[in-house]
Scaffold this active site. Structure first.
Site, short mmCIF file in Angstrom:
data_model
loop_
_atom_site.label_atom_id
_atom_site.label_comp_id
_atom_site.label_asym_id
_atom_site.label_seq_id
_atom_site.Cartn_x
_atom_site.Cartn_y
_atom_site.Cartn_z
N HIS A 122 41.74 62.26 15.49
CA HIS A 122 42.13 63.29 16.30
C HIS A 122 43.07 64.01 16.23
O HIS A 122 44.04 64.12 15.21
CB HIS A 122 41.88 63.04 17.80
CG HIS A 122 42.38 64.33 18.90
ND1 HIS A 122 41.66 64.77 19.25
CD2 HIS A 122 44.18 64.79 19.20
CE1 HIS A 122 41.97 65.96 19.79
NE2 HIS A 122 43.14 65.87 19.60
N GLU A 133 48.25 68.50 25.12
CA GLU A 133 48.17 66.96 24.99
C GLU A 133 49.12 66.07 24.76
O GLU A 133 49.22 65.44 24.97
CB GLU A 133 46.55 67.08 23.48
CG GLU A 133 45.77 67.59 23.76
CD GLU A 133 44.97 67.92 22.71
OE1 GLU A 133 44.89 67.42 21.72
OE2 GLU A 133 43.43 67.69 22.90
P1 RTP Z 1 38.83 65.40 17.65
O1 RTP Z 1 38.99 65.56 19.00
O2 RTP Z 1 38.91 63.95 18.28
O3 RTP Z 1 39.39 65.98 17.19
O4 RTP Z 1 37.47 65.78 17.37
P2 RTP Z 1 36.84 67.31 16.99
O5 RTP Z 1 37.93 68.83 17.73
O6 RTP Z 1 36.80 67.89 15.76
O7 RTP Z 1 35.18 67.21 17.65
P3 RTP Z 1 35.07 67.59 19.60
O8 RTP Z 1 34.41 68.54 19.44
O9 RTP Z 1 36.20 67.69 20.45
O10 RTP Z 1 34.54 65.86 19.89
C1 RTP Z 1 35.69 64.53 20.06
C2 RTP Z 1 35.45 63.60 19.71
O11 RTP Z 1 33.35 63.33 20.10
C3 RTP Z 1 33.31 62.58 19.18
N1 RTP Z 1 31.73 63.45 18.72
N2 RTP Z 1 30.93 62.28 19.67
N3 RTP Z 1 27.64 62.12 19.45
C4 RTP Z 1 28.34 63.23 19.48
O12 RTP Z 1 27.63 64.25 18.87
C5 RTP Z 1 29.61 63.62 19.05
N4 RTP Z 1 30.22 64.84 19.08
C6 RTP Z 1 31.53 64.65 19.33
C7 RTP Z 1 33.40 62.63 18.26
O13 RTP Z 1 34.90 61.19 17.64
C8 RTP Z 1 34.77 63.97 18.08
O14 RTP Z 1 36.02 63.38 17.34
MG MG Z 2 38.51 68.29 19.89
#
Ligand code: RTP
Ligand code: MG
Length: 155
Positions: A122, A133
């Site tokens: 993350h 955070e």
């Molecule tokens: P992170 O917060 O973990 O750094 O990831 P990110 O900003 O790239 O993505 P975010 O949109 O904030 O989503 C957080 C975490 O949720 C899980 N996720 N699963 N199945 C799905 O559609 C989905 N979308 C998000 C992922 O582990 C993502 O990193």
């Molecule tokens: Mg995120």
């Protein structure tokens, strides 16, 4: 601060349980160190659900929220704070796209992951998120002060 000249900008970076279990902690730390960022805090912890609900509050109500909290709460994570110029945006580039299928090779997710639900690490998505955070995961006295280190070295 969001100024492009803030050498003390900080980001919250977390190696998720899959990254820890796959032995990628050192690799991720190495990449941030080699890029030139400074490690200012680090701990290994299995996060409580209440902490994760706050950490991921922007996703509350989405269909992936419960699976996401189960996944991140399933085992120890390595929570870190990294400091340096543009560390929030550069850190996100180093992680790669959320969906590893869209992450460029050379990024952490692009090199080590294939599915969104197990995407290794993350990174804070803005300066505001980073501050929120870091406050959630660390007490002020757990953060190293590199300004003090360098002034001590000069003495
Ligand atoms: P992170 O917060 O973990 O750094 O990831 P990110 O900003 O790239 O993505 P975010 O949109 O904030 O989503 C957080 C975490 O949720 C899980 N996720 N699963 N199945 C799905 O559609 C989905 N979308 C998000 C992922 O582990 C993502 O990193
Ligand atoms: Mg995120």
């Amino acid at each position: 601060s969001t100024r492009m000249t803030d050498a003390h900008e900080r980001s919250f970076i977390m190696v998720k349980p899959d990254g820890v279990q796959r032995g990628l902690v050192g690799e991720i730390i190495k990449r941030f160190e080699q890029r030139g960022f400074k490690l200012v805090a680090m701990k290994m912890v299995t996060p409580q659900r209440a902490l994760l609900e706050q950490h991921y509050e922007e996703h509350k109500g989405k269909k992936f929220f419960d699976p996401l909290l189960s996944y991140i709460g399933s085992g120890p994570v390595v929570a870190m704070v990294w400091e340096g110029l543009n560390v929030v945006s550069v850190g996100r580039k180093m992680l790669g796209a959320t969906d590893p299928a869209k992450s460029e090779p050379g990024t952490i997710r692009g090199d080590y992951a294939i599915v969104t639900g197990r995407n290794i690490a993350h990174g804070s998505d803005s300066d505001k998120s980073a501050k929120r955070e870091i406050d959630l995961w660390f007490r002020a006295d757990e953060l190293a002060n590199w300004t003090n280190f360098s002034s001590k070295r000069r003495r």
